[in-house]
Design a protein around this motif. Structure first.
Motif, PDB file in Angstrom:
ATOM      1  N   GLU A 137      34.977  41.998  30.522  1.00  0.00           N
ATOM      2  CA  GLU A 137      35.918  42.580  31.485  1.00  0.00           C
ATOM      3  C   GLU A 137      37.097  41.646  31.715  1.00  0.00           C
ATOM      4  O   GLU A 137      38.242  42.092  31.802  1.00  0.00           O
ATOM      5  CB  GLU A 137      35.203  42.869  32.806  1.00  0.00           C
ATOM      6  CG  GLU A 137      34.234  44.024  32.740  1.00  0.00           C
ATOM      7  CD  GLU A 137      33.409  44.178  34.013  1.00  0.00           C
ATOM      8  OE1 GLU A 137      33.591  43.386  34.964  1.00  0.00           O
ATOM      9  OE2 GLU A 137      32.575  45.096  34.046  1.00  0.00           O
ATOM     10  N   VAL A 185      41.071  42.411  31.006  1.00  0.00           N
ATOM     11  CA  VAL A 185      42.128  42.239  32.012  1.00  0.00           C
ATOM     12  C   VAL A 185      43.210  41.322  31.469  1.00  0.00           C
ATOM     13  O   VAL A 185      44.400  41.613  31.605  1.00  0.00           O
ATOM     14  CB  VAL A 185      41.534  41.684  33.329  1.00  0.00           C
ATOM     15  CG1 VAL A 185      42.630  41.232  34.272  1.00  0.00           C
ATOM     16  CG2 VAL A 185      40.666  42.740  33.998  1.00  0.00           C
ATOM     17  N   ARG A 215      47.276  42.255  30.570  1.00  0.00           N
ATOM     18  CA  ARG A 215      48.419  41.571  31.182  1.00  0.00           C
ATOM     19  C   ARG A 215      49.472  41.227  30.139  1.00  0.00           C
ATOM     20  O   ARG A 215      50.656  41.267  30.406  1.00  0.00           O
ATOM     21  CB  ARG A 215      47.962  40.296  31.874  1.00  0.00           C
ATOM     22  CG  ARG A 215      47.258  40.552  33.155  1.00  0.00           C
ATOM     23  CD  ARG A 215      46.983  39.250  33.851  1.00  0.00           C
ATOM     24  NE  ARG A 215      46.110  39.490  34.991  1.00  0.00           N
ATOM     25  CZ  ARG A 215      45.296  38.599  35.483  1.00  0.00           C
ATOM     26  NH1 ARG A 215      45.229  37.398  34.964  1.00  0.00           N
ATOM     27  NH2 ARG A 215      44.541  38.887  36.512  1.00  0.00           N
TER      28      ARG A 215
END
Length: 141
Positions: free
Chosen positions: A56, A60, A64
């Motif tokens: 996870e 993320v 970005r």
């Protein structure tokens, strides 16, 4: 715990039945065997959770892209979480070995070492953060 894991419940029932059949003579071996299975189950559960958390986190960070926060300023769990998770995973077998070989003193020394490593790592990270904020970094950084 056993209500959520039918296989663990079967193992517990088998251990209790085996203990009844063999009597007090083999009680410690039966209990040790069951506790080893529980330890393995805990290890695999923690491993799965750590892998999921890391996946996870990578998702993320991947979302970005180049516009994300600068290195060292990311939010969320990082190396400290990884060290803490690894410490917990390794604590189970280390504790078992320490307790069986040296009893309570061995167990206490084992956990003192685990806590010591985590404390030193946390303080080293805090020290690096303070140096970065105050601008006392070396010219080579």
């Amino acid at each position: 715990m056993t209500s959520r894991d039918p296989e663990l419940k079967k193992d517990l029932d088998a251990a209790v039945q085996t203990r009844k059949e063999l009597g007090d003579t083999y009680e410690s071996e039966v209990v040790d065997s069951f506790l080893e299975k529980v330890g393995q189950r805990i290890d695999s559960t923690v491993d799965q959770r750590v892998r999921r958390q890391l996946a996870e986190q990578q998702l993320v960070l991947g979302r970005r892209g180049p516009g994300g926060p600068p290195a060292g300023e990311s939010r969320g769990p990082g190396p400290a979480f990884g060290l803490a998770a690894l410490s917990l995973v390794l604590a189970v077998p280390l504790s078992a070995v320490a307790a069986t070989q040296a009893g309570l003193p061995g167990l206490l020394v084992c956990w003192a070492g685990i806590v010591g490593v985590n404390v030193c790592y946390a303080h080293a990270g805090e020290f690096r953060r303070l140096r970065r904020r105050s601008g006392e970094g070396s010219d080579w950084e």
